[in-house]
Write a protein that holds these residues in place. Structure first.
Motif, PDB file in Angstrom:
ATOM      1  N   PHE A 131       0.786  -1.279   0.003  1.00 56.63           N
ATOM      2  CA  PHE A 131      -0.070  -0.012  -0.062  1.00 56.63           C
ATOM      3  C   PHE A 131       0.877   1.197   0.021  1.00 56.63           C
ATOM      4  N   SER A 132       2.186   1.288   0.547  1.00 58.05           N
ATOM      5  CA  SER A 132       2.895   2.396   0.417  1.00 58.05           C
ATOM      6  C   SER A 132       3.570   2.731  -1.043  1.00 58.05           C
ATOM      7  N   THR A 133       3.584   1.682  -1.651  1.00 61.02           N
ATOM      8  CA  THR A 133       4.032   1.562  -2.970  1.00 61.02           C
ATOM      9  C   THR A 133       2.626   2.098  -3.927  1.00 61.02           C
ATOM     10  N   ALA A 134       1.630   1.567  -3.678  1.00 56.24           N
ATOM     11  CA  ALA A 134       0.193   1.741  -4.361  1.00 56.24           C
ATOM     12  C   ALA A 134       0.096   3.276  -4.048  1.00 56.24           C
ATOM     13  N   CYS A 135       0.079   3.739  -2.873  1.00 61.76           N
ATOM     14  CA  CYS A 135      -0.474   5.257  -2.581  1.00 61.76           C
ATOM     15  C   CYS A 135       0.663   6.137  -3.056  1.00 61.76           C
ATOM     16  N   SER A 136       1.858   5.755  -3.214  1.00 57.66           N
ATOM     17  CA  SER A 136       3.010   6.848  -3.615  1.00 57.66           C
ATOM     18  C   SER A 136       2.857   6.875  -5.196  1.00 57.66           C
ATOM     19  N   SER A 137       2.243   5.950  -5.716  1.00 53.28           N
ATOM     20  CA  SER A 137       2.102   5.849  -7.373  1.00 53.28           C
ATOM     21  C   SER A 137       0.754   6.418  -7.889  1.00 53.28           C
ATOM     22  N   ALA A 138      -0.195   6.423  -6.942  1.00 52.92           N
ATOM     23  CA  ALA A 138      -1.286   6.876  -7.415  1.00 52.92           C
ATOM     24  C   ALA A 138      -1.618   8.184  -7.348  1.00 52.92           C
ATOM     25  N   ILE A 228      -8.287   3.986  -4.309  1.00 50.87           N
ATOM     26  CA  ILE A 228      -9.326   3.146  -5.212  1.00 50.87           C
ATOM     27  C   ILE A 228      -8.405   2.747  -6.446  1.00 50.87           C
ATOM     28  N   MET A 229      -8.259   1.343  -7.053  1.00 52.08           N
ATOM     29  CA  MET A 229      -7.390   0.668  -7.800  1.00 52.08           C
ATOM     30  C   MET A 229      -8.069  -0.222  -8.760  1.00 52.08           C
ATOM     31  N   HIS A 230      -7.417  -0.351  -9.904  1.00 49.82           N
ATOM     32  CA  HIS A 230      -7.805  -1.673 -10.949  1.00 49.82           C
ATOM     33  C   HIS A 230      -7.218  -2.693  -9.910  1.00 49.82           C
ATOM     34  N   ASN A 231      -7.778  -3.762 -10.116  1.00 50.93           N
ATOM     35  CA  ASN A 231      -7.187  -5.066  -9.452  1.00 50.93           C
ATOM     36  C   ASN A 231      -6.113  -5.496 -10.223  1.00 50.93           C
ATOM     37  N   GLY A 232      -4.847  -5.541  -9.620  1.00 45.09           N
ATOM     38  CA  GLY A 232      -3.647  -5.930 -10.351  1.00 45.09           C
ATOM     39  C   GLY A 232      -2.816  -4.981 -10.636  1.00 45.09           C
ATOM     40  N   ALA A 233      -3.070  -3.728 -10.445  1.00 45.22           N
ATOM     41  CA  ALA A 233      -2.442  -2.609 -10.725  1.00 45.22           C
ATOM     42  C   ALA A 233      -1.002  -2.366 -10.187  1.00 45.22           C
ATOM     43  N   VAL A 234      -0.717  -3.545  -9.078  1.00 44.09           N
ATOM     44  CA  VAL A 234       0.584  -3.398  -8.152  1.00 44.09           C
ATOM     45  C   VAL A 234       0.953  -4.909  -8.202  1.00 44.09           C
ATOM     46  N   ALA A 235       2.231  -5.075  -8.653  1.00 43.94           N
ATOM     47  CA  ALA A 235       2.917  -6.191  -8.487  1.00 43.94           C
ATOM     48  C   ALA A 235       3.786  -6.412  -6.993  1.00 43.94           C
ATOM     49  N   LEU A 272      -4.145   3.850 -13.163  1.00 46.56           N
ATOM     50  CA  LEU A 272      -5.377   3.168 -12.763  1.00 46.56           C
ATOM     51  C   LEU A 272      -5.613   3.138 -11.119  1.00 46.56           C
ATOM     52  N   MET A 273      -4.808   4.125 -10.362  1.00 47.43           N
ATOM     53  CA  MET A 273      -5.070   4.049  -9.000  1.00 47.43           C
ATOM     54  C   MET A 273      -5.151   5.646  -8.788  1.00 47.43           C
ATOM     55  N   PHE A 274      -6.028   5.818  -7.885  1.00 47.73           N
ATOM     56  CA  PHE A 274      -6.254   7.154  -7.198  1.00 47.73           C
ATOM     57  C   PHE A 274      -6.218   7.194  -5.777  1.00 47.73           C
ATOM     58  N   LYS A 275      -5.917   8.429  -4.887  1.00 43.85           N
ATOM     59  CA  LYS A 275      -6.164   8.228  -3.711  1.00 43.85           C
ATOM     60  C   LYS A 275      -6.828   9.461  -3.099  1.00 43.85           C
ATOM     61  N   LYS A 276      -7.343   9.320  -2.069  1.00 42.77           N
ATOM     62  CA  LYS A 276      -7.904  10.559  -1.520  1.00 42.77           C
ATOM     63  C   LYS A 276      -7.171  10.803  -0.120  1.00 42.77           C
ATOM     64  N   VAL A 277      -6.233  12.100  -0.057  1.00 40.56           N
ATOM     65  CA  VAL A 277      -5.754  12.447   1.194  1.00 40.56           C
ATOM     66  C   VAL A 277      -6.532  12.953   2.158  1.00 40.56           C
ATOM     67  N   SER A 278      -6.220  12.685   3.473  1.00 40.53           N
ATOM     68  CA  SER A 278      -7.174  13.233   4.590  1.00 40.53           C
ATOM     69  C   SER A 278      -6.854  14.778   4.421  1.00 40.53           C
ATOM     70  N   GLU A 279      -8.083  15.648   4.691  1.00 38.30           N
ATOM     71  CA  GLU A 279      -7.965  17.097   4.880  1.00 38.30           C
ATOM     72  C   GLU A 279      -7.634  17.331   6.116  1.00 38.30           C
TER      73      GLU A 279
END
Length: 279
Positions: A131-138, A228-235, A272-279
């Protein structure tokens, strides 16, 4: 070849537990308990044991006027550049047991107790890295809505309508929403207040939202409300050395139980990954 029995030193103490009882426990439980294992891409070529694997992402074909290929004397090349994922993270969990503990609990008892904890530790490590990799790339998603349910729907539409040389929109069946516990509670409380909601307010999870699978995890980075991500977006290919038997520590009367694992984590489709950052 037969599985190794409990250490011969302990056979006289009626410790007949076959170590095959815990053989495979690491792989089975990590596949069951790790959220990232259900989300990561499995479509690789090669063997992780060699140190790297390859993933390929095809570009969309392009429709051209009839006769273009005949005039050019060739068709368009199929474009699918390889994405290499290196197995570059190497971890170990090594713990020592005194002979007293082994005599008290028996090899199977000690191994089962520590194996359970080792699995939890490795599971958390893999999830955090994923999730660190996914969120840093999203891409950061900034909603225009204020209602949490409308925000989720807006994020789904954002992913659903992605268009580029690789993508012509996505299907919700392949979307995954991963929420922080706090934001999950916010969404759940809102769902509970909706009149005629088809969500069972007595259960812990609501599972699906407008056709999209929903998860909650404590392993998202602290500043992220949801991903939110497409399944398989991260290896995240991983190699796990399964348990076999406790090892006698040289020049001592103690034994060691250990777990070694290696993995690599990389975003394959950051678009294919988007993140919502806390306000």
């Amino acid at each position: 070849m037969a599985r190794t029995k409990a250490l011969s030193l302990l056979q006289a103490a009626s410790t007949k537990a076959d170590l095959s009882e815990i053989y495979g426990i690491v792989i089975d439980n990590v596949m069951k308990d790790t959220l990232s294992s259900a989300l990561k891409s499995q479509a690789y070529t090669g063997n992780p044991a060699t140190g790297s694997v390859e993933f390929k992402r095809f570009e969309n074909s392009e429709a051209k006027t009839y006769g273009t290929a005949r005039t050019a004397g060739k068709g368009d090349a199929i474009t699918a550049p390889p994405i290499t994922v290196n197995i570059d993270t190497h971890k170990e969990i090594v713990e020592e047991c005194t002979k007293f503990d082994l005599d008290t609990f028996g090899v199977s008892g000690i191994m089962a107790r520590r194996a359970a904890n080792h699995i939890d530790t490795m599971t958390t490590d893999l999830d955090v890295a994923f999730f660190s990799t996914a969120c840093s790339s999203a891409t950061t998603f900034t909603p225009t809505a204020t209602d949490p349910l409308d925000i989720l729907e807006e994020a789904i539409l954002k992913l659903e309508t992605v268009k580029n040389k690789h993508v012509r929109g996505t299907n919700r069946i392949n979307h995954r929403i991963i929420l922080s516990p706090a934001y999950y509670s916010t969404v759940r409380n809102k769902l509970d207040s909706v009149i005629n909601s088809n969500v069972d307010t007595a259960s812990e999870e609501f599972g699906m939202f407008h056709g999209v699978k929903v998860y909650s995890t404590i392993n998202l980075p602290d500043e992220i409300d949801f991903l939110i991500m497409h399944n398989g977006a991260v290896a995240q290919p991983a190699i796990v050395n399964q348990y076999s038997n406790a090892e006698k520590i040289p020049l001592s009367n103690d034994f060691a139980v250990s777990l070694f694992y290696d993995y690599g984590t990389k975003a394959l489709t950051p678009d294919l990954m988007f993140k919502k950052v806390s306000e």
